[in-house]
Design a protein around this motif. Structure first.
Motif, PDB file in Angstrom:
ATOM      1  N   ALA A 209      43.913  44.509 136.381  1.00  0.00           N
ATOM      2  CA  ALA A 209      44.857  43.731 135.567  1.00  0.00           C
ATOM      3  C   ALA A 209      44.812  42.254 135.926  1.00  0.00           C
ATOM      4  O   ALA A 209      44.920  41.374 135.044  1.00  0.00           O
ATOM      5  N   ALA A 210      44.651  41.935 137.208  1.00  0.00           N
ATOM      6  CA  ALA A 210      44.577  40.533 137.600  1.00  0.00           C
ATOM      7  C   ALA A 210      43.319  39.872 137.037  1.00  0.00           C
ATOM      8  O   ALA A 210      43.348  38.700 136.627  1.00  0.00           O
ATOM      9  N   ARG A 211      42.220  40.600 137.000  1.00  0.00           N
ATOM     10  CA  ARG A 211      40.999  40.024 136.432  1.00  0.00           C
ATOM     11  C   ARG A 211      41.082  39.938 134.917  1.00  0.00           C
ATOM     12  O   ARG A 211      40.431  39.066 134.301  1.00  0.00           O
ATOM     13  N   GLY A 216      42.010  37.278 128.309  1.00  0.00           N
ATOM     14  CA  GLY A 216      43.034  37.548 127.305  1.00  0.00           C
ATOM     15  C   GLY A 216      43.643  38.927 127.444  1.00  0.00           C
ATOM     16  O   GLY A 216      43.937  39.592 126.446  1.00  0.00           O
ATOM     17  N   TRP A 217      43.818  39.375 128.675  1.00  0.00           N
ATOM     18  CA  TRP A 217      44.399  40.679 128.992  1.00  0.00           C
ATOM     19  C   TRP A 217      43.584  41.836 128.447  1.00  0.00           C
ATOM     20  O   TRP A 217      44.104  42.935 128.224  1.00  0.00           O
TER      21      TRP A 217
END
Length: 407
Positions: A209-211, A216-217
């Motif tokens: 999730a951090a990457r 753009g999520w």
């Protein structure tokens, strides 16, 4: 089909590379120190097993320009013209040899082939085997012969096949230092902790999730994790009875090396069990061995292997045996009944991951466990290794690692 040995097994690689580079420079090939060093590293990384392998190792590292290839081939053919192994003619790429610019091509001086039997120290020869230096007095005369010193083996090579009873204090300390270096590869176990690892079986949600914030999520690239491998616990039991008096000091060095590198739990036993983990963890080898000798009050006496094993399993240190690699160093002579030793070994085998017995008598040709106690313990032993000399004890860590990989 067996793999052939190296082409130059006794050559001094550095001297050989320097002499070969000097021959190339005499023929006009620009060979610098960096290229010579690369040639030495290539010989170390991939020892040549044929003239073809040696040719390409030298050509890739020493030749930097296309016009130097013909001269390199001439020098190589001249140096190795008398070698027994032939070079595959199809291994080299044929190329036209251009003439030098500025007029008619010059005919280079012929290169004399190297005489393999020549050991007179000719500067044009190559040092196939490094010769010892010739010692001469300052007032040397022509009618007095020069003395050549004998080339003795190193301290480690000279003590490999020496029995433990013939080792001195300096040899024992050398054994301890080499055992510490040899114990870098040790069996591991899978822990419950996970860490980021490419190709791991799990997906790290938080890291993924951090990457994904950068895309753009959208989780374009998944971050995977895998279990962390930790060294497997080691428990060592060393027999210090009278029958093991010659091997006790060498086995103590093995126990100390395991204590410093793998945080092993070590015990000495004769008629009773003594824990030596804190004593052998000292950084000074001499102080560690002296303190361990003082703690063992029943050394060089009788032997009660079954009683000592039962004492360990019933004590609060018995939990360290669970899932561990257990090393027992003993010749198998026991004053307890064999059925009692078999029962203790059965309990030990159910708890431990691997049980390894180091027997100094196992290195004898045609060894058969004739004692009833050793015969009773063998069914519960995963690996029986000889440990009667310097070299046999140095091979123990590698044998343990190979057995763990097979398992």
């Amino acid at each position: 089909m067996t793999r052939a040995g190296p082409l130059l097994p006794a050559v001094d690689r550095a001297a050989f590379a320097v002499a070969f580079a000097a021959r190339l420079r005499e023929r006009g090939v620009a060979v610098g120190l960096t290229a010579t060093q690369d040639f030495v590293r290539a010989l170390v990384a991939v020892p040549p097993v044929s003239r073809t392998a040696l040719y390409w190792a030298a050509r890739v590292t020493l030749v930097r320009r296309q016009p130097d290839l013909p001269r390199f081939d001439e020098v190589f053919d001249a140096v190795f013209g008398e070698a027994l192994l032939s070079v595959d003619p199809h291994a080299r790429r044929s190329s036209d040899r251009p003439a030098p610019r500025g007029g008619e091509a010059r005919t280079p001086a012929p290169v004399q082939p190297y005489d393999v039997s020549d050991a007179s120290g000719d500067r044009r020869g190559l040092p196939w085997v490094t010769l010892p230096p010739v010692v001469a007095r300052p007032d040397h005369r022509d009618d007095v012969a020069l003395s050549v010193p004998d080339r003795l083996p190193s301290d480690l090579a000279g003590a490999l096949d020496t029995p433990f009873e013939q080792l001195g204090a300096a040899d024992a300390q050398l054994l301890g230092r080499w055992l510490e270096r040899a114990l870098r590869e040790w069996p591991t176990r899978r822990s419950r902790r996970y860490a980021v690892r490419p190709g791991g079986p799990r997906v790290a949600i938080r890291e993924t999730a951090a990457r994904a914030r950068r895309t753009g999520w959208d989780p374009v690239r998944l971050v995977r994790t895998g279990p962390v491998a930790r060294p497997r616990r080691v428990v060592v039991l060393c027999d210090v009875s009278r029958s093991m008096q010659a091997q006790a000091m060498a086995y103590l060095h093995l126990m100390r090396a395991l204590t410093l590198t793998t945080h092993a739990e070590v015990f000495a036993f004769a008629t009773s069990l003594t824990r030596l983990t804190t004593a052998l963890a000292h950084r000074s080898a001499q102080e560690a061995l002296d303190e361990a000798t003082e703690r063992v009050a029943d050394r060089f006496g009788g032997t009660r292997i079954a009683h000592c094993l039962s004492t360990l399993l019933a004590s609060h240190h018995g939990g360290t045996v669970r899932g561990a690699v257990v090393l027992i160093g003993s010749d198998g002579w026991d004053g307890d009944p064999p059925e009692r030793l078999a029962a203790a070994m059965a309990r030990l085998r159910r708890r431990a991951h691997t049980v390894i017995w180091l027997n100094p008598r196992a290195g004898t040709p045609g060894f058969v466990p004739r004692t009833t106690t050793m015969a009773a313990a063998l069914p519960y032993v995963d690996l029986l290794l000889p440990a009667d000399s310097f070299g046999a004890l140095l091979r123990v860590p590698g044998e343990i690692a190979r057995h763990a990989r097979r398992g």
